[in-house]
Write an enzyme that holds these catalytic residues in place. Structure first.
Site, PDB file in Angstrom:
ATOM      1  N   TRP A  11       0.816  -1.227   0.000  1.00  0.00           N
ATOM      2  CA  TRP A  11       0.000   0.000   0.000  1.00  0.00           C
ATOM      3  C   TRP A  11       0.844   1.270   0.000  1.00  0.00           C
ATOM      4  O   TRP A  11       0.324   2.361  -0.163  1.00  0.00           O
ATOM      5  CB  TRP A  11      -0.907   0.037   1.230  1.00  0.00           C
ATOM      6  CG  TRP A  11      -1.926  -1.061   1.310  1.00  0.00           C
ATOM      7  CD1 TRP A  11      -2.139  -2.075   0.413  1.00  0.00           C
ATOM      8  CD2 TRP A  11      -2.875  -1.251   2.359  1.00  0.00           C
ATOM      9  NE1 TRP A  11      -3.156  -2.881   0.849  1.00  0.00           N
ATOM     10  CE2 TRP A  11      -3.624  -2.396   2.045  1.00  0.00           C
ATOM     11  CE3 TRP A  11      -3.151  -0.566   3.541  1.00  0.00           C
ATOM     12  CZ2 TRP A  11      -4.643  -2.871   2.864  1.00  0.00           C
ATOM     13  CZ3 TRP A  11      -4.164  -1.042   4.359  1.00  0.00           C
ATOM     14  CH2 TRP A  11      -4.900  -2.184   4.020  1.00  0.00           C
ATOM     15  N   GLU A  98      11.756   2.263  -3.769  1.00  0.00           N
ATOM     16  CA  GLU A  98      11.545   3.601  -3.199  1.00  0.00           C
ATOM     17  C   GLU A  98      12.433   3.815  -1.975  1.00  0.00           C
ATOM     18  O   GLU A  98      12.893   4.920  -1.715  1.00  0.00           O
ATOM     19  CB  GLU A  98      10.052   3.793  -2.868  1.00  0.00           C
ATOM     20  CG  GLU A  98       9.254   4.021  -4.142  1.00  0.00           C
ATOM     21  CD  GLU A  98       7.859   3.437  -4.132  1.00  0.00           C
ATOM     22  OE1 GLU A  98       7.297   3.187  -3.051  1.00  0.00           O
ATOM     23  OE2 GLU A  98       7.327   3.221  -5.246  1.00  0.00           O
ATOM     24  N   GLY A 172       4.682   2.323 -10.839  1.00  0.00           N
ATOM     25  CA  GLY A 172       3.826   3.512 -10.805  1.00  0.00           C
ATOM     26  C   GLY A 172       3.801   4.297 -12.104  1.00  0.00           C
ATOM     27  O   GLY A 172       3.330   5.424 -12.142  1.00  0.00           O
ATOM     28  N   SER A 212       3.331  -1.771 -12.081  1.00  0.00           N
ATOM     29  CA  SER A 212       2.134  -1.477 -12.875  1.00  0.00           C
ATOM     30  C   SER A 212       1.295  -2.709 -13.205  1.00  0.00           C
ATOM     31  O   SER A 212       0.730  -2.809 -14.298  1.00  0.00           O
ATOM     32  CB  SER A 212       2.508  -0.713 -14.152  1.00  0.00           C
ATOM     33  OG  SER A 212       3.100   0.536 -13.825  1.00  0.00           O
ATOM     34  N   GLY A 233       1.314  -2.388  -6.296  1.00  0.00           N
ATOM     35  CA  GLY A 233       1.207  -1.087  -5.634  1.00  0.00           C
ATOM     36  C   GLY A 233      -0.166  -0.484  -5.854  1.00  0.00           C
ATOM     37  O   GLY A 233      -1.138  -0.835  -5.184  1.00  0.00           O
ATOM     38  N   GLY A 234      -0.269   0.416  -6.840  1.00  0.00           N
ATOM     39  CA  GLY A 234      -1.497   1.179  -7.081  1.00  0.00           C
ATOM     40  C   GLY A 234      -2.767   0.343  -7.113  1.00  0.00           C
ATOM     41  O   GLY A 234      -3.768   0.695  -6.477  1.00  0.00           O
TER      42      GLY A 234
END
Ligand code: 13P
Length: 256
Positions: A11, A98, A172, A212, A233-234
């Protein structure tokens, strides 16, 4: 050997504790028929406890996004594995791009984290992957090998570790690795692990793809030989998308 796939949602810095609890509850209802795949939720530290409450009695896993390698002490702002264990965390992400690129984490720090996570009897999800510049200058294989060799330095055995291949340029951005690129990278990872640890246990190693992943590309990505699931992720922030991806992975497992 049949490997049970993994669908993990990272998240990142999203959802308050209350939102985490509601979101996990919602996903849980949508994932009732997922039996063969391991679903893992990785909320921010503050959401872990409420997410754990919402997971009571389910087989889904709980993961943290980071940790410190020391057990306690003067490390302002850090979180120890003992604290995570007390909440009921089972998995810990180490070396996310990140953290490498925004927070300057080095391979040697990541290595300390991986060893501490293993010593705490938790499962590390070690993230590796090249930047676009590294790919364009033909260094993908070298970067993967270096991150694996250094990240796993001194680790006695690969069992109990999950690897996530996340090409930085695909995170992302809406750009995913092509089946050829992802397949090649996963093969390099498996070969590198084999050369470090020997052939034993490598068949059971799970290598996830991340970058992605969405419901409309998950089908093609999970068909790639050597892709054993996803770190998302997203799309892990939308219950419908996360559930759709989990079902695509589960159905692929059941079909084979
Ligand atoms: P996206 O799925 O948003 O590209 O993020 C991937 C990722 O970094 C998971 O750890």
């Amino acid at each position: 050997m049949r490997i049970h796939p993994i669908i993990a949602g990272n998240w990142k810095m999203n959802f308050t504790p209350s939102e985490s609890e509601v979101f996990v509850g919602k996903c849980r209802n949508m994932l009732l028929d997922i039996e063969r795949s391991q679903v893992i939720f990785c909320p921010p530290f503050t959401g872990l406890e409420r997410a754990k409450n919402a997971l009571q009695g389910s087989t889904h896993g709980l993961g943290a996004q980071n940790c410190h390698w020391e057990s306690k002490g003067a490390y302002t702002g850090e979180i120890s594995l003992e604290m995570l264990i007390d909440i009921g965390v089972q998995y810990v992400i180490a070396g996310h791009s990140e953290r490498r690129h925004i927070f300057n984490e080095s391979d040697s720090w990541i290595n300390r984290k991986v060893k501490a996570i293993l010593n705490a009897d938790l499962t590390p999800i070690l993230c590796i992957g090249e930047t676009l510049e590294e790919r364009n200058s033909g260094k993908t294989e070298q970067v993967i090998q270096t991150q694996l060799n250094q990240g796993l330095n001194g680790v006695p055995d690969i069992s109990g570790i999950i690897i996530a291949y996340e090409p930085v340029w695909a995170i992302g951005t809406g750009v995913t690795a092509t089946p050829g690129q992802a397949g090649e990278a996963h093969a390099i990872i498996r070969q590198t692990i084999r050369s470090i640890f020997g052939a034993d246990n490598v068949d059971a190693l799970r290598i996830l793809y991340g970058g992605s992943v969405k419901p409309d590309n998950a089908e093609a990505l999970i068909e790639i030989p050597g892709v054993d699931g996803f770190l998302i992720g997203g799309a892990s922030l939308k219950a419908e998308d996360f559930s759709d991806i989990a079902h695509i992975v589960e159905h692929k497992y059941l079909r084979n």
